[in-house]
Design an enzyme around this catalytic site. Structure first.
Site, PDB file in Angstrom:
ATOM      1  N   HIS A  11       6.017   6.212  -1.137  1.00 19.73           N
ATOM      2  CA  HIS A  11       6.207   4.848  -1.630  1.00 19.73           C
ATOM      3  C   HIS A  11       5.609   3.655  -1.232  1.00 19.73           C
ATOM      4  CE1 HIS A  11       6.642   5.725   3.112  1.00 19.73           C
ATOM      5  NE2 HIS A  11       7.115   4.582   2.935  1.00 19.73           N
ATOM      6  N   HIS A  50       1.020  -1.322   0.046  1.00 20.06           N
ATOM      7  CA  HIS A  50       0.144   0.456  -0.252  1.00 20.06           C
ATOM      8  C   HIS A  50       0.708   1.209  -0.368  1.00 20.06           C
ATOM      9  CE1 HIS A  50       1.565  -0.617   4.307  1.00 20.06           C
ATOM     10  NE2 HIS A  50       0.985   0.595   4.455  1.00 20.06           N
TER      11      HIS A  50
HETATM   12  P1  2AM Z   1       6.229   2.812   5.544  1.00 22.84           P
HETATM   13  O1  2AM Z   1       6.186   1.551   4.940  1.00 22.84           O
HETATM   14  O2  2AM Z   1       7.824   3.623   4.966  1.00 22.84           O
HETATM   15  O3  2AM Z   1       6.948   1.726   6.969  1.00 22.84           O
HETATM   16  C1  2AM Z   1       1.191   1.475   8.560  1.00 22.84           C
HETATM   17  O4  2AM Z   1       2.638   1.179   9.389  1.00 22.84           O
HETATM   18  C2  2AM Z   1       1.473   2.827   7.564  1.00 22.84           C
HETATM   19  O5  2AM Z   1       2.073   3.805   7.930  1.00 22.84           O
HETATM   20  C3  2AM Z   1       3.208   1.480   6.649  1.00 22.84           C
HETATM   21  O6  2AM Z   1       3.312   2.489   5.297  1.00 22.84           O
HETATM   22  C4  2AM Z   1       4.128   2.906   7.225  1.00 22.84           C
HETATM   23  O7  2AM Z   1       5.433   3.323   6.734  1.00 22.84           O
HETATM   24  C5  2AM Z   1       2.998   4.226   7.844  1.00 22.84           C
HETATM   25  N1  2AM Z   1       4.147   4.914   8.871  1.00 22.84           N
HETATM   26  C6  2AM Z   1       4.020   6.528   8.352  1.00 22.84           C
HETATM   27  N2  2AM Z   1       4.096   7.133  10.231  1.00 22.84           N
HETATM   28  C7  2AM Z   1       4.468   5.490  10.557  1.00 22.84           C
HETATM   29  C8  2AM Z   1       5.160   5.661  12.081  1.00 22.84           C
HETATM   30  N3  2AM Z   1       5.031   6.711  12.485  1.00 22.84           N
HETATM   31  N4  2AM Z   1       4.945   4.638  12.827  1.00 22.84           N
HETATM   32  C9  2AM Z   1       4.540   3.182  11.926  1.00 22.84           C
HETATM   33  N5  2AM Z   1       3.645   3.474  10.407  1.00 22.84           N
HETATM   34  C10 2AM Z   1       3.984   4.381  10.109  1.00 22.84           C
END
Ligand code: 2AM
EC number: 3.1.4.58
Length: 184
Positions: free
Chosen positions: A125, A43
């Site tokens: 991303h 996602h």
């Molecule tokens: P990431 O894929 O770069 O880890 C669920 O966790 C989604 O929220 C993930 O896509 C994650 O990005 C994003 N996300 C953004 N900020 C976050 C945070 N502080 N903690 C966990 N997930 C975060």
């Protein structure tokens, strides 16, 4: 008091593209490069909400449901690695304005509702690999997946049996992209 849920708004790529990405990842990265994200979990996060109460979830969903924005086309044609967060990601070299507007709006609504928002700029991303232990070779440019974004999704992040699963809770339609024939 009801339990809180770990929530975020995101774009879900079509299942066919999720599978194509998984195949491409298997062809281009060594099995020990990092922990692969499952196809159904791929996602693009628009706004991370954190742990949210049922009341706050309802309020945030109501605000999201009021968003009037046309859909847009997303072209996934970029990839990279962030060494600090130890992820390999897929992204877009030219984020469409609609994507940035939607993320900004959801992030602003989340902040106003008291959900902490990182001061880091929004880097759209899709995380492909987690816990990468060393620098990996990123496949050369030339790959791309293009799809129409017609909705965004409120997801719950559920951790059980040592696995994280992202469950879609609610879908929010974007309006149709304006067509030439719609113009007066
Ligand atoms: P990431 O894929 O770069 O880890 C669920 O966790 C989604 O929220 C993930 O896509 C994650 O990005 C994003 N996300 C953004 N900020 C976050 C945070 N502080 N903690 C966990 N997930 C975060």
């Amino acid at each position: 008091m009801s339990e809180s849920k770990r929530l975020f708004f995101a774009i879900e790529p079509p299942a066919k593209i999720q599978r194509q990405i998984i195949r491409w990842r298997a062809e281009h990265f060594q099995p020990d490069a990092g922990r692969p994200v499952a196809a159904a979990n791929l996602h693009l996060t628009l706004a991370f909400l954190g742990d949210v109460s049922a009341d706050k979830q309802q309020a945030l969903a109501k605000l999201a449901g009021r968003i009037l924005q046309p859909g847009f086309t997303l072209n996934l044609d970029d990839a990279g690695q962030w060494l600090r967060s130890r992820v390999v990601w897929l992204g877009t070299r030219q984020p469409p304005r609609g994507l940035l507007q939607l993320a900004n709006l959801l992030r602003a609504q989340a902040a106003r509702s008291g959900c902490y928002q990182s001061p880091q700029p929004f880097h759209p991303h899709i995380t492909l690999l987690r816990n990468t232990r060393h620098a990996v070779a990123i496949p050369p440019p030339g790959f791309h997946w293009t799809f129409s974004v017609t909705e965004f999704v409120l997801y719950e992040s559920v951790f059980s049996n040592g696995r994280t699963r992202y469950t879609p809770l609610q879908r929010f339609a974007l309006s149709e992209q304006p067509r030439i024939s719609d113009e007066v």
